[in-house]
Design a protein around this motif. Structure first.
Motif, mmCIF file in Angstrom:
data_model
loop_
_atom_site.group_PDB
_atom_site.id
_atom_site.type_symbol
_atom_site.label_atom_id
_atom_site.label_comp_id
_atom_site.label_asym_id
_atom_site.label_seq_id
_atom_site.Cartn_x
_atom_site.Cartn_y
_atom_site.Cartn_z
ATOM 1 N N HIS A 143 0.827 -1.205 0.000
ATOM 2 C CA HIS A 143 0.000 0.000 0.000
ATOM 3 C C HIS A 143 0.869 1.265 0.000
ATOM 4 O O HIS A 143 1.910 1.319 0.650
ATOM 5 N N LEU A 144 0.401 2.279 -0.706
ATOM 6 C CA LEU A 144 0.993 3.615 -0.615
ATOM 7 C C LEU A 144 0.227 4.431 0.423
ATOM 8 O O LEU A 144 0.787 4.870 1.415
ATOM 9 N N CYS A 145 -1.078 4.624 0.200
ATOM 10 C CA CYS A 145 -1.930 5.117 1.288
ATOM 11 C C CYS A 145 -2.250 3.900 2.149
ATOM 12 O O CYS A 145 -2.952 2.981 1.712
ATOM 13 N N ALA A 146 -1.721 3.863 3.352
ATOM 14 C CA ALA A 146 -1.866 2.686 4.213
ATOM 15 C C ALA A 146 -3.334 2.419 4.533
ATOM 16 O O ALA A 146 -4.080 3.349 4.864
ATOM 17 N N ALA A 147 -3.743 1.160 4.451
ATOM 18 C CA ALA A 147 -5.118 0.796 4.790
ATOM 19 C C ALA A 147 -5.440 1.184 6.227
ATOM 20 O O ALA A 147 -6.550 1.632 6.529
ATOM 21 N N ALA A 148 -4.456 1.040 7.108
ATOM 22 C CA ALA A 148 -4.678 1.359 8.525
ATOM 23 C C ALA A 148 -4.884 2.855 8.760
ATOM 24 O O ALA A 148 -5.414 3.246 9.802
#
Length: 269
Positions: free
Chosen positions: A121-126
């Motif tokens: 992920h680049l924009c983290a799911a968390a």
């Protein structure tokens, strides 16, 4: 009599809707109205987009990206990580799907199959667990890049956790992240998805009317080094990528911030 019956029906419908909204909230899913309110708040503060070298800007509700068709991934993903967004809802992970907003078509997830690389992920799911739809949107293939597993699960994960820590400590941070898509790069899959040798994160915070900035450039490899070893001037990443990260800032402020990234301005404890 008919009027009374109509009023009774409207009353019962209102009660049913209220109960339904409460149930959705208790299950950790935002109602449509709260989702729209969050979306409005995001739009108001989402004004620091970098320049694009690809001329393909894709805007999702809570993050924006610049997609590179030649590299089959985003050259950057940018988003406002607010303090209130840092929650843990334990949403079920969805499957990765192609991004319907990428006009040239984002890479198929099958490019990563048996490649030896993670779908990183680049924009983290968390970072998007405050809302089920926001979380789901991070599983578009436009938001992933090939990452060495021990990098993705190691130093990169540590950096993502530190960013969330800073979002809470400093009442929000603005995040720009991506791989360095320059030079001769290995590719994977039928669509030749490029494997970056380095990944970066650039963070901007405004506290008490003053901006502060920090940037990280991390090799796509396992590492046990402390995070501050990867701090570099923002200006050096701009030269590597050809991207102007904060063109909206006045020249004097941007120049000062780009050349003076200092980990001592940020808490690493």
């Amino acid at each position: 009599m008919k009027t009374i019956q109509k009023l009774s029906i409207y009353f019962l419908l209102s009660i049913t809707l209220l109960v339904s909204c409460k149930k959705n909230s208790e299950n950790g899913f935002a109602t449509q109205s709260s989702y729209q309110n969050n979306k409005t708040n995001q739009d108001e503060s989402f004004d620091f987009l970098p320049t694009s070298t690809t001329n393909q800007i894709v805007k999702h509700d809570y993050y924006t990206l610049s997609y590179s068709e030649n590299q089959e991934q985003a050259e950057w993903v940018a988003y406002d990580l607010k303090k209130s967004y840092v929650v843990n809802n334990h949403f079920k992970r969805p499957f990765f799907v192609q991004d319907p907003l990428v006009k040239t078509g984002s890479a198929d997830w099958r490019n990563y199959k048996n490649s030896g690389y993670d779908k990183g992920h680049l924009c983290a799911a968390a970072d998007m667990e405050f809302n089920a739809n926001a979380y789901k949107d991070t599983f578009f293939t436009s938001n992933i890049s090939p990452q060495v597993h021990d990098f993705n699960d190691g130093v990169w994960n540590r950096l993502e956790e530190k960013v969330r820590y800073w979002a809470e400590k400093y009442d929000g941070v603005y995040v720009v992240t991506g791989g360095v898509l320059k030079g001769s790069l290995v590719t994977i899959g039928r669509e030749n998805v490029s494997v970056p040798k380095y990944f970066y994160k650039v963070l901007l915070n405004k506290s008490n009317g003053n901006y502060k900035m920090i940037a990280f450039l991390v090799p796509n490899a396992a590492s046990d080094k402390p995070l501050y070893d990867f701090v570099v001037p923002v200006d050096s990443i701009e030269k590597l990528t050809g991207i102007d990260f904060f063109p909206q800032l006045d020249d004097a402020t941007e120049d000062r911030l780009e050349k003076s990234s200092d980990y001592k301005d940020w808490s690493f404890n």
